[in-house]
Motif scaffolding. Structure first.
Motif, short mmCIF file in Angstrom:
data_model
loop_
_atom_site.label_atom_id
_atom_site.label_comp_id
_atom_site.label_asym_id
_atom_site.label_seq_id
_atom_site.Cartn_x
_atom_site.Cartn_y
_atom_site.Cartn_z
N LYS A 237 0.82 -1.26 -0.12
CA LYS A 237 -0.18 -0.01 0.05
C LYS A 237 0.94 1.26 0.05
CE LYS A 237 -3.74 -2.19 2.41
NZ LYS A 237 -4.61 -2.27 3.83
N LYS A 238 0.78 2.13 -1.12
CA LYS A 238 1.57 3.48 -1.30
C LYS A 238 1.51 4.24 0.08
CE LYS A 238 2.66 7.02 -4.20
NZ LYS A 238 2.16 7.75 -5.49
N SER A 239 0.09 4.24 0.49
CA SER A 239 0.00 5.10 1.75
C SER A 239 0.68 4.75 2.92
CB SER A 239 -1.76 5.28 2.06
OG SER A 239 -1.91 4.03 2.42
N ARG A 241 3.68 2.81 2.62
CA ARG A 241 5.04 3.08 2.53
C ARG A 241 5.63 4.43 2.76
NH1 ARG A 241 3.67 0.26 -2.50
NH2 ARG A 241 4.22 2.24 -3.35
N THR A 242 4.88 5.37 2.48
CA THR A 242 5.14 6.68 2.57
C THR A 242 5.49 7.36 3.94
OG1 THR A 242 2.81 7.60 2.24
CG2 THR A 242 4.47 7.60 0.46
N GLU A 259 11.06 -2.44 -3.01
CA GLU A 259 10.57 -3.34 -4.05
C GLU A 259 11.61 -3.93 -5.02
OE1 GLU A 259 7.20 -2.77 -7.69
OE2 GLU A 259 8.51 -1.05 -7.16
N TRP A 264 7.23 -6.56 -2.97
CA TRP A 264 7.35 -5.51 -2.04
C TRP A 264 7.94 -6.14 -0.70
CZ3 TRP A 264 8.15 -0.49 -2.28
CH2 TRP A 264 7.67 0.05 -3.43
N ASP A 332 13.01 4.62 1.55
CA ASP A 332 12.90 3.29 0.81
C ASP A 332 14.46 2.58 0.65
OD1 ASP A 332 10.32 3.80 0.19
OD2 ASP A 332 10.68 4.89 -1.67
#
Length: 593
Positions: A237-239, A241-242, A259, A264, A332
């Motif tokens: 989920k991008k939200s 990860r950020t 990734e 991921w 990241d």
């Protein structure tokens, strides 16, 4: 028998066809390569063809102030990063007090460029305490690419034979179960999190963590909270990860995502061991002696060399994944190579299944990743040409007018010799066009308006070389020699003058290219390229062609339209060879009987 005259080359005079065939083969080969690559026109710069504009807003990161010095440093690093593969003509400039505008020409991979520019946070090396695939690939172990010292003979990945190396070279997936029990794993990671915030303490964990067991056995609230965060982390989920490592200080442990080949992975990481500012330089090299393929070579400064030696000595003693260090950029994980042995030479190689592009991207991140500020992407817009079609046509028209005036002068003054000059100009123009078309996809060269100006200036430089050669020939004819020996006697003298003149032009272009950035680099690059091509054309085309035409009666007999008429040049009487008298010189005194 008379000795041959100095400067006369019998081979060059008798076999000029070889040089002409060589340059024509080169033109045909380059043209074929241009059509085969599909890039039949030069890539235009943003001022002629438009492109992508990225607006970044600076944010104070970990106490760094937003000031002119930090903004200028960020602009310089971004400029080197987006232009890391060659002359891509990208423009990086500040706007206001806290914004940076990055303009990238049309034809550049905008997604890759945004990734290169957007990953602007500080770079850190952190020891890996635990790692795990998330999403559909959860439950699989993943051996990492290897990191070895400069003294290692053949760095290679130690993934099992059944594992298939991934595209980025950092991971290879294989299904293997942890050897340690959940309780021992949890205790190992808990001890590492409770220990001092030093690389050695963080790297002392001996087995992979089981998040649920870690939380149940932990007695420290912060360790339990971090392991609970790791257990709940879903990197798909991008939200999520950020926000994974948001607000974490370098000296604190953290969680992060990375990734690898579309999968991921989540990481539990110890405190920072080495900062990106302690990397002196990084480059992508191909291992010609081993089987590692493309690898990334890092060199540390004196401070980073000691830190890296200490942490790798400790990581090499651990089992996977605690023998890995994660390269964390902007929160990241971009790579997590494992350590085979202690690296003490100040230079390390990261090897795996890298492609050339992936190795170069990682090297760019390592070289230019440590920015004094973090940046947030505000907008990404597609922009039209700044100058438009009218300005481009005006520039090309100016070049055509200049070329036409040069041709008119050559025809009026040199007459038949102008055919050689015009043919040489056409060959030089063909080589320049083909090389510009090939250099676009090869090194990111983009033709902007200053580069067009550099090509126009090159017309005069090329014509000057022809004029020097022609005038040397005419001087020999004025002294009473015939055309064929005049050509061979004139060439050594003209050659020295042409080389000195072109060397000065190339030196000026090289200095401009080194000390400037942006559009001026395009002018310098084009000027240097055309100067080198001028030498090639004069040596391999103009001189051999002149040697061939000197055998034709039209030129050899000095026709009045050839440009080599001895009478119009005011030639002296022909130089004739006479035999020395056999007897002594002077009057012979007779004797009386």
């Amino acid at each position: 028998m008379a000795a041959p005259k100095k400067g006369r080359s019998a081979s060059a005079q008798s076999k000029p066809g070889r040089s002409l065939a060589l340059i024509l083969i080169a033109i045909v080969g380059l043209t074929g390569g241009m059509f085969a690559s599909g890039h039949t026109t030069p890539r235009l710069g943003i001022d002629l063809a438009g492109g992508t504009s990225i607006t970044l807003e600076a944010k104070a990161d970990q106490g760094s102030a937003i000031n002119k010095a930090n903004m200028d440093t960020a602009v310089d690093i971004m400029n080197r990063r987006v232009n890391g593969l060659g002359v891509s003509e990208a423009e990086v400039q500040t706007q206001g007090d806290k914004n940076i505008i990055v303009n990238i020409p049309k034809g550049t991979n905008s997604k890759e460029a945004r990734a290169q520019v957007g990953t602007t946070a500080k770079l850190y090396f952190r020891p890996v305490l635990a790692q795990e695939a998330t999403g559909a690939a959860a439950g699989t172990a993943s051996p990492s690419a290897s990191a070895t010292g400069s003294s290692s003979a053949s760095p290679s990945s130690t993934a099992s034979p059944s594992s298939s190396a991934s595209g980025t070279g950092e991971k290879a997936s294989s299904s293997s179960s942890p050897s340690a029990t959940a309780t021992s794993q949890g205790r190992a990671v808990t001890d590492a999190l409770k220990a001092d915030s030093t690389p050695s303490a963080s790297a002392s964990a001996k087995a992979s963590a089981s998040p649920s067991a870690s939380a149940s056995t932990s007695t420290d609230a912060e360790s339990a909270a971090l392991q609970a965060k790791y257990a709940a982390l879903d990197c798909t989920k991008k939200s999520v990860r950020t926000k994974a490592g948001e607000g974490v200080k370098p000296e604190d442990p953290t969680v992060a995502c990375g990734e690898i080949s579309g999968v991921w992975y989540k990481y539990l990481l110890g405190p920072s061991a080495v900062a990106g500012t302690e990397i002196d330089k990084a480059s992508a090299n191909f291992d010609t002696q081993g089987a590692s393929g493309w690898q990334v070579v890092m060199e540390f400064n004196s401070q980073g060399r000691k830190k890296f030696a200490d942490v790798t000595a400790q990581l090499a003693q651990n089992t996977q994944p605690q023998n890995e260090f994660a390269i964390v950029l902007d929160g990241d994980v971009v790579s997590s190579p494992f350590v085979q042995n202690a690296i003490t030479g100040g230079s390390a190689q990261i090897s795996g299944s890298f492609t050339q592009e992936e190795a170069q991207n990682l090297a760019n991140m390592l070289s230019y990743g440590a920015l004094p500020l973090s940046f947030k992407e505000q907008s990404v817009n597609t922009v039209t040409a700044a100058l438009g079609g009218d300005q481009l046509h005006a520039g090309l028209l100016a070049g055509a007018i200049g070329l036409a005036l040069v041709v008119i002068y050559l025809v009026a003054y040199y007459r038949g010799l102008s055919l050689i000059a015009i043919a040489s100009l056409l060959v030089s123009a063909a080589l320049t066009y083909v090389l510009m078309s090939l250099l676009g996809p090869a090194i990111g060269f983009a033709l902007n308006l200053p580069a067009v100006c550099g090509a126009i200036v090159a017309i005069g430089i090329t014509a000057d070389s022809f004029i020097v050669f022609f005038e040397r020939i005419r001087d020999e004819i004025r002294e009473g020699r015939t055309l064929r020996p005049s050509v061979e006697r004139a060439w050594p003298r003209a050659r020295r003058t042409i080389l000195v003149s072109d060397f000065v032009s190339f030196l000026a272009a090289a200095v401009l290219f080194i000390v400037t950035v942006g559009k001026v680099q395009g002018f310098a690059f084009t000027l240097g390229l055309t100067t080198v091509l001028d030498v090639v054309v004069v040596f391999f085309f103009t001189k051999p062609l002149m040697t061939l035409l000197a055998r034709r009666k039209f030129f050899a007999n000095g026709h009045k339209w050839s440009g080599l008429d001895p009478k119009s040049l005011g030639a002296q009487p022909p130089i004739r060879r006479t035999r020395r008298p056999a007897g002594p010189a002077g009057p012979v005194e007779t004797k009386e009987a």
